[in-house]
Design a protein around this motif. Sequence first.
Motif, PDB file in Angstrom:
ATOM      1  N   LYS A  25       0.824  -1.211   0.000  1.00 28.83           N
ATOM      2  CA  LYS A  25       0.000   0.000   0.000  1.00 28.83           C
ATOM      3  C   LYS A  25       0.859   1.263   0.000  1.00 28.83           C
ATOM      4  O   LYS A  25       0.556   2.236  -0.703  1.00 28.83           O
ATOM      5  CB  LYS A  25      -0.945   0.014   1.204  1.00 28.83           C
ATOM      6  N   VAL A  26       1.941   1.253   0.762  1.00 29.17           N
ATOM      7  CA  VAL A  26       2.829   2.418   0.816  1.00 29.17           C
ATOM      8  C   VAL A  26       3.515   2.620  -0.531  1.00 29.17           C
ATOM      9  O   VAL A  26       3.636   3.751  -1.020  1.00 29.17           O
ATOM     10  CB  VAL A  26       3.870   2.265   1.953  1.00 29.17           C
ATOM     11  N   LEU A  27       3.936   1.531  -1.166  1.00 31.73           N
ATOM     12  CA  LEU A  27       4.580   1.641  -2.472  1.00 31.73           C
ATOM     13  C   LEU A  27       3.617   2.203  -3.520  1.00 31.73           C
ATOM     14  O   LEU A  27       4.017   3.013  -4.365  1.00 31.73           O
ATOM     15  CB  LEU A  27       5.125   0.285  -2.929  1.00 31.73           C
ATOM     16  N   GLU A  28       2.374   1.792  -3.470  1.00 34.68           N
ATOM     17  CA  GLU A  28       1.373   2.344  -4.393  1.00 34.68           C
ATOM     18  C   GLU A  28       1.232   3.852  -4.194  1.00 34.68           C
ATOM     19  O   GLU A  28       1.186   4.615  -5.168  1.00 34.68           O
ATOM     20  CB  GLU A  28       0.022   1.659  -4.190  1.00 34.68           C
ATOM     21  N   TYR A  29       1.177   4.268  -2.941  1.00 37.92           N
ATOM     22  CA  TYR A  29       1.073   5.692  -2.625  1.00 37.92           C
ATOM     23  C   TYR A  29       2.310   6.447  -3.124  1.00 37.92           C
ATOM     24  O   TYR A  29       2.201   7.510  -3.748  1.00 37.92           O
ATOM     25  CB  TYR A  29       0.904   5.875  -1.118  1.00 37.92           C
ATOM     26  N   ASP A  30       3.492   5.889  -2.841  1.00 38.41           N
ATOM     27  CA  ASP A  30       4.743   6.544  -3.237  1.00 38.41           C
ATOM     28  C   ASP A  30       4.878   6.622  -4.756  1.00 38.41           C
ATOM     29  O   ASP A  30       5.381   7.614  -5.289  1.00 38.41           O
ATOM     30  CB  ASP A  30       5.943   5.822  -2.638  1.00 38.41           C
ATOM     31  N   ARG A  31       4.434   5.583  -5.468  1.00 43.16           N
ATOM     32  CA  ARG A  31       4.512   5.612  -6.932  1.00 43.16           C
ATOM     33  C   ARG A  31       3.651   6.744  -7.500  1.00 43.16           C
ATOM     34  O   ARG A  31       4.062   7.420  -8.432  1.00 43.16           O
ATOM     35  CB  ARG A  31       4.081   4.269  -7.524  1.00 43.16           C
ATOM     36  N   LYS A  32       2.481   6.940  -6.925  1.00 43.34           N
ATOM     37  CA  LYS A  32       1.622   8.045  -7.377  1.00 43.34           C
ATOM     38  C   LYS A  32       2.310   9.386  -7.133  1.00 43.34           C
ATOM     39  O   LYS A  32       2.286  10.280  -7.981  1.00 43.34           O
ATOM     40  CB  LYS A  32       0.282   8.012  -6.657  1.00 43.34           C
ATOM     41  N   ALA A  33       2.938   9.522  -5.974  1.00 45.56           N
ATOM     42  CA  ALA A  33       3.628  10.770  -5.641  1.00 45.56           C
ATOM     43  C   ALA A  33       4.822  11.001  -6.563  1.00 45.56           C
ATOM     44  O   ALA A  33       5.068  12.133  -7.012  1.00 45.56           O
ATOM     45  CB  ALA A  33       4.089  10.741  -4.188  1.00 45.56           C
ATOM     46  N   ILE A  34       5.555   9.948  -6.881  1.00 46.79           N
ATOM     47  CA  ILE A  34       6.727  10.071  -7.757  1.00 46.79           C
ATOM     48  C   ILE A  34       6.293  10.472  -9.169  1.00 46.79           C
ATOM     49  O   ILE A  34       6.922  11.310  -9.811  1.00 46.79           O
ATOM     50  CB  ILE A  34       7.536   8.757  -7.777  1.00 46.79           C
ATOM     51  N   ARG A  35       5.207   9.874  -9.660  1.00 49.26           N
ATOM     52  CA  ARG A  35       4.728  10.203 -11.012  1.00 49.26           C
ATOM     53  C   ARG A  35       4.314  11.666 -11.126  1.00 49.26           C
ATOM     54  O   ARG A  35       4.407  12.248 -12.196  1.00 49.26           O
ATOM     55  CB  ARG A  35       3.562   9.303 -11.389  1.00 49.26           C
ATOM     56  N   GLN A  36       3.871  12.254 -10.025  1.00 42.53           N
ATOM     57  CA  GLN A  36       3.423  13.649 -10.044  1.00 42.53           C
ATOM     58  C   GLN A  36       4.546  14.630  -9.704  1.00 42.53           C
ATOM     59  O   GLN A  36       4.352  15.837  -9.786  1.00 42.53           O
ATOM     60  CB  GLN A  36       2.264  13.832  -9.068  1.00 42.53           C
ATOM     61  N   SER A  37       5.708  14.111  -9.346  1.00 47.17           N
ATOM     62  CA  SER A  37       6.801  14.991  -8.928  1.00 47.17           C
ATOM     63  C   SER A  37       7.601  15.484 -10.137  1.00 47.17           C
ATOM     64  O   SER A  37       7.440  15.002 -11.252  1.00 47.17           O
ATOM     65  CB  SER A  37       7.737  14.247  -7.969  1.00 47.17           C
ATOM     66  N   THR A  38       8.473  16.427  -9.876  1.00 48.40           N
ATOM     67  CA  THR A  38       9.373  16.934 -10.910  1.00 48.40           C
ATOM     68  C   THR A  38      10.752  16.302 -10.780  1.00 48.40           C
ATOM     69  O   THR A  38      11.724  16.828 -11.296  1.00 48.40           O
ATOM     70  CB  THR A  38       9.480  18.461 -10.804  1.00 48.40           C
ATOM     71  N   CYS A  39      10.803  15.187 -10.118  1.00 50.76           N
ATOM     72  CA  CYS A  39      12.055  14.473  -9.899  1.00 50.76           C
ATOM     73  C   CYS A  39      12.667  14.084 -11.251  1.00 50.76           C
ATOM     74  O   CYS A  39      11.964  13.643 -12.163  1.00 50.76           O
ATOM     75  CB  CYS A  39      11.757  13.235  -9.056  1.00 50.76           C
ATOM     76  N   LYS A  40      13.966  14.231 -11.387  1.00 50.12           N
ATOM     77  CA  LYS A  40      14.651  13.959 -12.651  1.00 50.12           C
ATOM     78  C   LYS A  40      14.597  12.487 -13.058  1.00 50.12           C
ATOM     79  O   LYS A  40      14.528  12.167 -14.230  1.00 50.12           O
ATOM     80  CB  LYS A  40      16.121  14.401 -12.567  1.00 50.12           C
ATOM     81  N   PHE A  41      14.666  11.584 -12.093  1.00 51.91           N
ATOM     82  CA  PHE A  41      14.665  10.156 -12.387  1.00 51.91           C
ATOM     83  C   PHE A  41      13.341   9.502 -12.017  1.00 51.91           C
ATOM     84  O   PHE A  41      13.304   8.341 -11.628  1.00 51.91           O
ATOM     85  CB  PHE A  41      15.799   9.444 -11.635  1.00 51.91           C
ATOM     86  N   SER A  42      12.242  10.231 -12.169  1.00 50.39           N
ATOM     87  CA  SER A  42      10.954   9.703 -11.727  1.00 50.39           C
ATOM     88  C   SER A  42      10.581   8.397 -12.427  1.00 50.39           C
ATOM     89  O   SER A  42      10.042   7.486 -11.797  1.00 50.39           O
ATOM     90  CB  SER A  42       9.851  10.737 -11.905  1.00 50.39           C
ATOM     91  N   ASN A  43      10.885   8.273 -13.723  1.00 52.95           N
ATOM     92  CA  ASN A  43      10.581   7.021 -14.437  1.00 52.95           C
ATOM     93  C   ASN A  43      11.391   5.850 -13.879  1.00 52.95           C
ATOM     94  O   ASN A  43      10.871   4.745 -13.731  1.00 52.95           O
ATOM     95  CB  ASN A  43      10.844   7.159 -15.934  1.00 52.95           C
ATOM     96  N   LEU A  44      12.636   6.099 -13.574  1.00 53.16           N
ATOM     97  CA  LEU A  44      13.495   5.057 -13.019  1.00 53.16           C
ATOM     98  C   LEU A  44      13.002   4.633 -11.630  1.00 53.16           C
ATOM     99  O   LEU A  44      12.897   3.434 -11.343  1.00 53.16           O
ATOM    100  CB  LEU A  44      14.939   5.547 -12.925  1.00 53.16           C
ATOM    101  N   TYR A  45      12.673   5.601 -10.778  1.00 57.36           N
ATOM    102  CA  TYR A  45      12.171   5.284  -9.439  1.00 57.36           C
ATOM    103  C   TYR A  45      10.845   4.539  -9.504  1.00 57.36           C
ATOM    104  O   TYR A  45      10.605   3.599  -8.750  1.00 57.36           O
ATOM    105  CB  TYR A  45      12.015   6.551  -8.598  1.00 57.36           C
ATOM    106  N   ASP A  46       9.990   4.970 -10.436  1.00 65.20           N
ATOM    107  CA  ASP A  46       8.705   4.295 -10.608  1.00 65.20           C
ATOM    108  C   ASP A  46       8.921   2.836 -11.016  1.00 65.20           C
ATOM    109  O   ASP A  46       8.261   1.937 -10.489  1.00 65.20           O
ATOM    110  CB  ASP A  46       7.864   5.032 -11.651  1.00 65.20           C
ATOM    111  N   GLN A  47       9.835   2.594 -11.926  1.00 60.21           N
ATOM    112  CA  GLN A  47      10.118   1.226 -12.359  1.00 60.21           C
ATOM    113  C   GLN A  47      10.712   0.395 -11.219  1.00 60.21           C
ATOM    114  O   GLN A  47      10.364  -0.777 -11.046  1.00 60.21           O
ATOM    115  CB  GLN A  47      11.077   1.219 -13.563  1.00 60.21           C
ATOM    116  N   LEU A  48      11.578   0.992 -10.426  1.00 62.56           N
ATOM    117  CA  LEU A  48      12.157   0.300  -9.275  1.00 62.56           C
ATOM    118  C   LEU A  48      11.067  -0.124  -8.300  1.00 62.56           C
ATOM    119  O   LEU A  48      11.009  -1.281  -7.867  1.00 62.56           O
ATOM    120  CB  LEU A  48      13.176   1.201  -8.564  1.00 62.56           C
ATOM    121  N   LEU A  49      10.169   0.797  -7.984  1.00 61.71           N
ATOM    122  CA  LEU A  49       9.081   0.475  -7.057  1.00 61.71           C
ATOM    123  C   LEU A  49       8.125  -0.546  -7.664  1.00 61.71           C
ATOM    124  O   LEU A  49       7.605  -1.414  -6.951  1.00 61.71           O
ATOM    125  CB  LEU A  49       8.331   1.748  -6.656  1.00 61.71           C
ATOM    126  N   THR A  50       7.910  -0.482  -8.967  1.00 67.40           N
ATOM    127  CA  THR A  50       7.067  -1.471  -9.640  1.00 67.40           C
ATOM    128  C   THR A  50       7.676  -2.863  -9.516  1.00 67.40           C
ATOM    129  O   THR A  50       6.968  -3.835  -9.230  1.00 67.40           O
ATOM    130  CB  THR A  50       6.882  -1.102 -11.127  1.00 67.40           C
TER     131      THR A  50
END
Length: 119
Positions: A25-50
């Motif tokens: 549940k926390v990972l799902e929440y964090d993935r949503k937050a990462i996708r909406q962020s301006t983080c430079k490696f957001s795609n990479l972090y999203d894939q890692l959490l996936t």
Amino acid sequence: MMYPEEYQEFSRLIKEYVVLHIILKVLEYDRKAIRQSTCKFSNLYDQLLTNIQWKIEYDLRRIKKNIKKLGGTIISQEQQSAVRVVKTKFKGFVYTHRYLNYVLQAESEELLKTYINSI
């Protein structure tokens, strides 16, 4: 009251299931937050959490299968202010497990570290 011999294993699996469910549940929440962020490696972090989510989902299915094999099932989970209450059924008897939130948080963090280190 004497618990059946397999109850210790059942109880351990229930706690592991609860911790993994929380992490998921926390990972799902964090993935949503990462996708909406301006983080430079957001795609990479999203894939890692996936990838971590997939491993956890696999382990949750395995645990649920083992719980069923022992003769048990999870009836419900309820989050309260200080504890998580999990009602289970094991060999015809209903049990209530209560886990302190701060203990679950610490165990979730430790277990998540092992998933991260396994990638």
